[in-house]
Design an enzyme around this catalytic site. Structure first.
Site, mmCIF file in Angstrom:
data_model
loop_
_atom_site.group_PDB
_atom_site.id
_atom_site.type_symbol
_atom_site.label_atom_id
_atom_site.label_comp_id
_atom_site.label_asym_id
_atom_site.label_seq_id
_atom_site.Cartn_x
_atom_site.Cartn_y
_atom_site.Cartn_z
ATOM 1 N N SER A 1 33.533 -96.968 -52.459
ATOM 2 C CA SER A 1 33.598 -97.060 -51.005
ATOM 3 C C SER A 1 34.843 -97.860 -50.643
ATOM 4 O O SER A 1 35.011 -98.990 -51.105
ATOM 5 C CB SER A 1 32.332 -97.747 -50.479
ATOM 6 O OG SER A 1 32.390 -97.910 -49.081
ATOM 7 N N LYS B 1 34.917 -92.628 -50.906
ATOM 8 C CA LYS B 1 34.324 -92.648 -49.561
ATOM 9 C C LYS B 1 35.191 -93.533 -48.677
ATOM 10 O O LYS B 1 35.391 -94.710 -48.969
ATOM 11 C CB LYS B 1 32.895 -93.182 -49.657
ATOM 12 C CG LYS B 1 32.276 -93.640 -48.357
ATOM 13 C CD LYS B 1 30.789 -93.884 -48.544
ATOM 14 C CE LYS B 1 30.347 -95.199 -47.936
ATOM 15 N NZ LYS B 1 28.894 -95.428 -48.108
ATOM 16 N N LEU B 2 35.693 -92.945 -47.605
ATOM 17 C CA LEU B 2 36.507 -93.698 -46.651
ATOM 18 C C LEU B 2 35.626 -94.200 -45.524
ATOM 19 O O LEU B 2 34.862 -93.442 -44.924
ATOM 20 C CB LEU B 2 37.598 -92.818 -46.034
ATOM 21 C CG LEU B 2 38.615 -92.162 -46.947
ATOM 22 C CD1 LEU B 2 39.656 -91.427 -46.100
ATOM 23 C CD2 LEU B 2 39.287 -93.198 -47.837
ATOM 24 N N LYS B 3 35.758 -95.477 -45.212
ATOM 25 C CA LYS B 3 35.125 -96.001 -44.018
ATOM 26 C C LYS B 3 35.957 -95.558 -42.819
ATOM 27 O O LYS B 3 37.191 -95.679 -42.850
ATOM 28 C CB LYS B 3 35.063 -97.533 -44.094
ATOM 29 C CG LYS B 3 34.080 -98.035 -45.140
ATOM 30 C CD LYS B 3 32.650 -97.694 -44.734
ATOM 31 C CE LYS B 3 31.642 -98.313 -45.684
ATOM 32 N NZ LYS B 3 30.257 -98.081 -45.219
ATOM 33 N N ASP C 1 32.295 -92.436 -44.013
ATOM 34 C CA ASP C 1 31.128 -93.182 -43.537
ATOM 35 C C ASP C 1 31.519 -93.954 -42.288
ATOM 36 O O ASP C 1 32.419 -94.797 -42.317
ATOM 37 C CB ASP C 1 30.653 -94.159 -44.629
ATOM 38 C CG ASP C 1 29.374 -94.912 -44.244
ATOM 39 O OD1 ASP C 1 28.846 -94.671 -43.143
ATOM 40 O OD2 ASP C 1 28.918 -95.744 -45.066
ATOM 41 N N ASN D 1 29.206 -95.703 -40.263
ATOM 42 C CA ASN D 1 28.299 -96.820 -39.919
ATOM 43 C C ASN D 1 28.010 -96.885 -38.415
ATOM 44 O O ASN D 1 28.157 -97.941 -37.787
ATOM 45 C CB ASN D 1 28.854 -98.165 -40.421
ATOM 46 C CG ASN D 1 28.792 -98.307 -41.924
ATOM 47 O OD1 ASN D 1 29.825 -98.333 -42.580
ATOM 48 N ND2 ASN D 1 27.599 -98.367 -42.481
ATOM 49 N N GLU E 1 28.815 -89.522 -43.202
ATOM 50 C CA GLU E 1 27.649 -90.398 -43.294
ATOM 51 C C GLU E 1 27.470 -91.182 -41.996
ATOM 52 O O GLU E 1 28.402 -91.829 -41.517
ATOM 53 C CB GLU E 1 27.864 -91.349 -44.480
ATOM 54 C CG GLU E 1 26.762 -92.357 -44.735
ATOM 55 C CD GLU E 1 27.085 -93.236 -45.950
ATOM 56 O OE1 GLU E 1 28.015 -92.914 -46.713
ATOM 57 O OE2 GLU E 1 26.410 -94.268 -46.122
ATOM 58 N N ASP F 1 22.240 -92.617 -43.492
ATOM 59 C CA ASP F 1 22.065 -93.879 -44.214
ATOM 60 C C ASP F 1 21.123 -94.758 -43.379
ATOM 61 O O ASP F 1 19.907 -94.759 -43.595
ATOM 62 C CB ASP F 1 23.457 -94.513 -44.434
ATOM 63 C CG ASP F 1 23.427 -95.911 -45.018
ATOM 64 O OD1 ASP F 1 22.339 -96.478 -45.203
ATOM 65 O OD2 ASP F 1 24.516 -96.477 -45.300
ATOM 66 N N LYS G 1 19.094 -96.261 -50.238
ATOM 67 C CA LYS G 1 19.272 -97.678 -50.570
ATOM 68 C C LYS G 1 17.883 -98.292 -50.590
ATOM 69 O O LYS G 1 17.177 -98.280 -49.572
ATOM 70 C CB LYS G 1 20.104 -98.385 -49.492
ATOM 71 C CG LYS G 1 21.568 -97.974 -49.419
ATOM 72 C CD LYS G 1 22.251 -98.666 -48.253
ATOM 73 C CE LYS G 1 23.723 -98.288 -48.161
ATOM 74 N NZ LYS G 1 24.296 -98.682 -46.845
ATOM 75 N N GLY H 1 25.225 -98.374 -51.686
ATOM 76 C CA GLY H 1 25.494 -99.715 -52.209
ATOM 77 C C GLY H 1 25.537 -100.727 -51.083
ATOM 78 O O GLY H 1 25.873 -100.392 -49.946
HETATM 79 C C1 NPQ Z 1 27.209 -98.423 -46.316
HETATM 80 N N1 NPQ Z 1 27.988 -100.066 -48.037
HETATM 81 O O1 NPQ Z 1 27.114 -97.502 -47.098
HETATM 82 C C2 NPQ Z 1 27.359 -99.876 -46.767
HETATM 83 C C3 NPQ Z 1 27.847 -100.677 -45.672
HETATM 84 C C4 NPQ Z 1 27.979 -102.144 -45.791
HETATM 85 C C5 NPQ Z 1 29.397 -99.914 -49.994
HETATM 86 O O2 NPQ Z 1 29.900 -98.846 -48.016
HETATM 87 C C6 NPQ Z 1 27.681 -107.115 -46.379
HETATM 88 C C7 NPQ Z 1 26.583 -106.581 -46.999
HETATM 89 C C8 NPQ Z 1 28.563 -106.272 -45.803
HETATM 90 C C9 NPQ Z 1 26.373 -105.216 -47.015
HETATM 91 C C10 NPQ Z 1 29.277 -104.046 -45.192
HETATM 92 C C11 NPQ Z 1 29.126 -99.559 -48.576
HETATM 93 C C12 NPQ Z 1 28.373 -104.899 -45.810
HETATM 94 C C13 NPQ Z 1 27.263 -104.365 -46.411
HETATM 95 C C14 NPQ Z 1 29.047 -102.701 -45.196
HETATM 96 C C15 NPQ Z 1 27.090 -102.978 -46.415
HETATM 97 O O3 NPQ Z 1 27.111 -98.171 -45.142
HETATM 98 MG MG MG Z 2 26.649 -96.094 -45.151
#
Ligand code: NPQ
Ligand code: MG
Length: 372
Positions: free
Chosen positions: A138, A164-166, A192, A194, A217, A242, A266, A294
């Site tokens: 990620s 995976k690009l945020k 992703d 969020n 995502e 997610d 998750k 993750g």
């Molecule tokens: C997701 N994780 O899939 C999360 C988002 C995420 C690896 O992209 C602190 C703890 C900060 C958990 C920031 C990945 C975080 C966190 C982002 C989880 O959406």
């Molecule tokens: Mg996510």
């Protein structure tokens, strides 16, 4: 698997500096504050991790809320009654609404204690069929596209098989286009958001269809299942959820509604590894691919995620990266990426040892909660 009698719980706040800041549409993290749980039993111990963040950004839960919920509401229920099997943790805590991450951390610790006593690994218990998994990575939002491309080149050198690009409004089409141009159409690429977009962005998100993404995502609000169904009907990129998928029931509903065709699993978000496995089963029954998400876990959660990702329905690479992607120092020995795979731990329970000196050095707060 006769269950364990819990004598006490130990909560620890652990601070792990990240190797580089991790920026998402939610904010920027530089240190991962983690909540580590140890259950003390008559004949041993078990370790768990609550994946809540230090602020309620990804979820309504956060480290302090989970700490208080465990201490004041969940632990007393766990201590009450006879020996406890991990499968009985969720039913025993069901009277407390929500707080799935707090519950998941406790269930994980009880399951570790129980499996250690039984000499069985998480992978064997959950039904894993692989002894190694090929991870994805990620990649956070960067200041410039050139920096993004350099960071990704490093991860591909390391051996990650999927990127995976945020994304967020203002950081979507251009970085995706640049990554496709630099690394080609063969790169397994997904995005992703969020929850950073709204229903009025559907026409904009449809422009991502040109880039052959594996999935998008959680583009919309976690409560907006109808919006995700509307989006899925208007774009060709598969929609993956997610944040919205908080239980096996939520997964079944989202699939039936057409809100997603892929699910990110998750354990923390859904209340534990047992519910996570139930989601895997429900998705498999619907022919819906799943992958393991993750949460910047310590080596404890990373070990458990590797076991989960070894289940047969996990047909897409997960965000279960090597330790070095996030941390230089962890509370367990590092998980290493070798020839594009990470080994699934096979020892009893989580199959990882705590590095006591690191745990002590990284811990900023400890509280012992004794049963009566
Ligand atoms: C997701 N994780 O899939 C999360 C988002 C995420 C690896 O992209 C602190 C703890 C900060 C958990 C920031 C990945 C975080 C966190 C982002 C989880 O959406
Ligand atoms: Mg996510």
């Amino acid at each position: 698997m006769g269950g364990v009698k819990i004598d006490a719980l130990e909560l620890r706040r652990v601070n792990l500096p990240l190797v580089r800041p991790f920026r998402t549409s939610l904010g920027t993290e530089t240190v991962r504050e983690a909540l580590v749980i140890r259950v003390l039993t008559a004949d041993g111990e078990g370790w768990g991790e609550c994946v809540a963040g230090s602020e309620p950004l990804y979820s309504s839960e956060y480290v302090d809320s989970a700490w208080l919920t465990i201490r004041d509401h969940l632990a007393p229920r766990l201590f009450a009654g006879p020996a406890l099997s991990a499968a009985r943790v969720a039913p025993r805590l069901a009277g407390i609404k929500g707080h799935r991450m707090a519950k998941a951390g406790l269930e994980m610790a009880v399951l570790d204690a129980e499996l250690r006593s039984a000499g069985m690994s998480f992978s064997e218990f959950l039904g894993g069929v692989k002894d190694a998994v090929a991870p994805g990575v990620s990649v956070g939002i960067t200041g410039w596209i050139s920096e993004l491309v350099d960071v990704i080149a490093g991860y591909l050198d390391d051996g990650y098989c999927r990127v995976k690009l945020k994304i967020e409004p203002g950081w979507d089409l251009a970085p995706v286009r640049a990554v496709r141009e630099r690394f080609g159409d063969e790169l397994m690429l997904q995005v992703d958001a969020n929850t950073a977009y709204r229903r009025s962005d559907i026409a904009h998100l449809a422009k991502l269809d040109d880039f052959g993404l594996l999935l998008i995502e959680q583009p919309l609000d976690e409560e907006d299942l109808l919006g995700h169904a509307q989006l899925a009907a208007r774009i060709s990129t598969p929609v993956c959820l997610d944040e919205s998928i908080v239980s096996a029931t939520a997964a079944a509903d989202a699939i039936s509604l057409g809100a997603c065709s892929i699910v990110n699993i998750k354990a923390g978000r859904v209340g534990g590894y047992l519910e996570a496995r139930a989601i895997h089963d429900v998705c498999s029954a619907h022919g819906v691919p799943v992958w393991c998400g993750g949460m910047l876990e310590t080596g404890l959660g990373r070990a458990a995620n590797l076991a989960l990702a070894a289940l047969p329905g996990f047909s897409l690479p997960g965000d279960v990266s090597a330790t070095a992607r996030y941390y230089t120092e962890d509370i367990t020995p590092p998980f290493v990426l070798t020839d594009g795979t990470i080994e699934v731990p096979q020892g009893p329970g989580l199959g990882v040892a705590i590095v006591t000196a690191s745990l002590e050095a990284l811990t900023s707060q400890t509280e012992l909660i004794k049963g009566s």
